[in-house]
Scaffold this active site. Structure first.
Site, PDB file in Angstrom:
ATOM      1  CG  HIS A 376      77.595  63.218  66.815  1.00  0.00           C
ATOM      2  ND1 HIS A 376      77.255  64.077  67.839  1.00  0.00           N
ATOM      3  CD2 HIS A 376      77.815  62.005  67.397  1.00  0.00           C
ATOM      4  CE1 HIS A 376      77.276  63.417  68.982  1.00  0.00           C
ATOM      5  NE2 HIS A 376      77.613  62.165  68.740  1.00  0.00           N
ATOM      6  CG  HIS A 380      83.286  72.168  53.634  1.00  0.00           C
ATOM      7  ND1 HIS A 380      84.503  72.415  54.222  1.00  0.00           N
ATOM      8  CD2 HIS A 380      83.204  73.008  52.564  1.00  0.00           C
ATOM      9  CE1 HIS A 380      85.130  73.347  53.542  1.00  0.00           C
ATOM     10  NE2 HIS A 380      84.374  73.736  52.537  1.00  0.00           N
ATOM     11  CG  HIS A 409      82.754  82.048  65.868  1.00  0.00           C
ATOM     12  ND1 HIS A 409      82.505  83.373  65.612  1.00  0.00           N
ATOM     13  CD2 HIS A 409      83.154  82.001  67.163  1.00  0.00           C
ATOM     14  CE1 HIS A 409      82.737  84.100  66.691  1.00  0.00           C
ATOM     15  NE2 HIS A 409      83.141  83.288  67.645  1.00  0.00           N
ATOM     16  CG  ASN A 413      86.422  77.143  53.740  1.00  0.00           C
ATOM     17  OD1 ASN A 413      86.922  76.034  53.945  1.00  0.00           O
ATOM     18  ND2 ASN A 413      85.763  77.417  52.624  1.00  0.00           N
TER      19      ASN A 413
END
Length: 488
Positions: A376, A380, A409, A413
């Site tokens: 995985h 960021h 989405h 951020n």
């Protein structure tokens, strides 16, 4: 196609060297021993015992002493017991239409408004991202009081959820680390937490500011070092970014970008070196690698807090940001590669490096296959361009960056806390299994590139039904693959 199978054969041969070569030798010796008479075998070991009894005794003592020294000096295991991500209230939601309407009222320059529209359309952000209540005012209420209210909402909510999930009592916290880059009040945010939860007077508390979006992993590194020095301790990390006092109200395009990308968020993480958490914890910390490019003036100033010509303060993002991030990533990979990559990939990388240095300088550098080292990836969620660049540089497929794109989405951020939203997404999808390895990569002002490697120590059950989970009530509506809206 043929070269692909040759490479796969080489990787299997090198990575399974012990099984392929050492085990046949052991089996051959064992077979020879079985063919001998039991009395001969007994006499052989008896003679060894008589001839080498003193040497064996000294050897056993030395080996026992070395084992004791190793056990006492070995690094303590650091476990991630659990973590909690802040889920913004619905009333803080900022659809594109609302954001642009406010921008028109705040910034009178139409060109600046049009620029923000273009950025939003290409940003990868969705319609459900959130801004703090003070930013919903016109003009935004950027007072100290409003900033403290946002900090209390985000930090206290995340901590309350963490205490509820783990059963940890505030009095049992030995180390507290709070990181927030742009909002650094007095008393500090760590003091705010101490006061709210009435933590012990001898607690080791730290407040990190001005370190950008990678400060969350810096906090993990600091907590790891402290846990090495203090046995049987619990460390709580709070990672957030307070938006209220840092919303830019000017016209400079380089300083309008953060308005379009940064959103409300935070996370609280419990780390511990206590043996009782060995089975209960979710992850074990394997490596933290930090790369700092601050000696380069371009890197130092690529994310810079300044005043514009009108005296309005904001964060200026340089056009060289992606190139500088790429250089920092390469330096970080050079350090972390030997720690995590299988032997076959290290040999191929070394041969490529030697070939470029001694034979043909224009030879294309070999990019290690990090998919062999990790199951995985948590990149960021700084923006669509950041995720695209890392996906290309590391040769990842869409599934590997799905958590990053979905976090951008759904939440935007969220600075240093974005990595924990991504990890939570992977867990909510039911993809985290025992033994899986996770690579967290973050970039920050200065300029920094930091990495953390975790290993899952137990199967993580899907717990997306709880209201405290940031992906609750929306994870089921998201398909397994990335929706088209994320690929704008």
């Amino acid at each position: 196609m043929a070269s692909k199978y040759v490479k796969l054969g080489f990787q299997y041969l090198v990575n399974h060297l012990i099984i392929l070569f050492i085990m046949p030798i052991i089996l051959a010796i064992f077979t020879q021993m079985l063919q001998k008479d039991p009395k001969q075998i007994f006499n052989f070991f008896t003679s060894l015992q008589l001839n080498y009894s003193l040497e064996m005794l000294i050897s056993c003592i030395l080996i026992s002493l070395m084992c004791a020294i190793y056990y006492m000096s070995r690094p303590r295991a650091v476990y991630l017991v659990d973590y909690s991500c802040f889920k913004p209230p619905v009333e803080c939601r900022v659809p594109f239409s609302t954001f642009m309407e406010h921008s028109r009222l705040i910034v009178s320059d139409q060109k600046s408004v049009d620029f923000q529209i273009k950025i939003l359309e290409r940003s990868g952000l969705g319609e459900d991202t959130c801004l703090p209540p003070a930013i919903h005012c016109i003009p935004p209420n950027s007072t100290m009081e409003a900033a403290r209210q946002e900090a209390e909402l985000v930090i206290f909510t995340a901590l309350d959820n963490l205490f509820s999930k783990t059963g940890l009592r505030p009095k049992n916290i030995d180390i507290l680390i709070v990181n927030c880059s742009l909002f650094s009040p007095t008393p500090s945010l760590s003091a705010l937490v101490v006061n709210k939860y009435k933590l012990r007077s001898n607690i080791k508390s730290f407040n990190l500011s001005g370190m950008g979006c990678s400060a969350g992993l810096i906090s993990v590194d600091l907590a790891r070092d402290l846990l090495q020095a203090h046995p049987n301790s619990n460390a709580v990390i709070v990672s957030t970014e307070i938006i209220t006092p840092n919303y830019y109200q000017g016209k400079e395009r380089a300083m309008l970008l953060p308005n379009c990308l940064f959103r409300m968020g935070g996370a609280a993480i419990l780390l511990s070196n206590k043996a009782k958490y060995r089975r209960r914890a979710k992850y074990r910390l394997l490596h933290v690698v930090r790369t700092h490019k601050g000696t380069d003036d371009r890197a130092y100033k690529c994310v810079f807090e300044v005043e514009d010509n009108e005296g309005k303060v904001g964060i200026s993002l340089s056009k060289d940001l992606m190139a500088i991030a790429g250089d920092a990533l390469k330096a970080n990979i050079t350090t972390i590669g030997p720690l995590v990559l299988p032997t076959s990939e290290q040999i191929l990388f070394l041969l490529s490096l030697i070939g470029r240095k001694l034979i043909y300088p224009k030879w294309k550098p070999y990019i290690p296959n990090f998919k062999q080292a990790f199951e995985h990836f948590c990149i960021h969620a700084g923006g669509r361009a950041v995720i695209d660049e890392l996906q290309k540089s590391l040769q990842l497929c869409g599934g590997h960056v799905e958590a990053s794109r979905m976090t951008l989405h759904r939440f935007g951020n969220t600075s240093s806390s974005s990595l924990w939203y991504e990890l939570s997404y992977i867990e909510a999808k039911g993809r985290m299994k025992k033994g899986d390895r996770v690579w967290q990569i973050a970039f920050g002002s200065g300029f920094k590139c930091n990495s953390a490697v975790w290993k899952c120590v137990r199967n993580v059950e899907v717990t997306n039904c709880g209201d405290d989970n940031p992906w609750a009530q929306c994870i089921q509506s998201y398909p397994v693959h990335i929706p088209d809206v994320v690929k704008l």
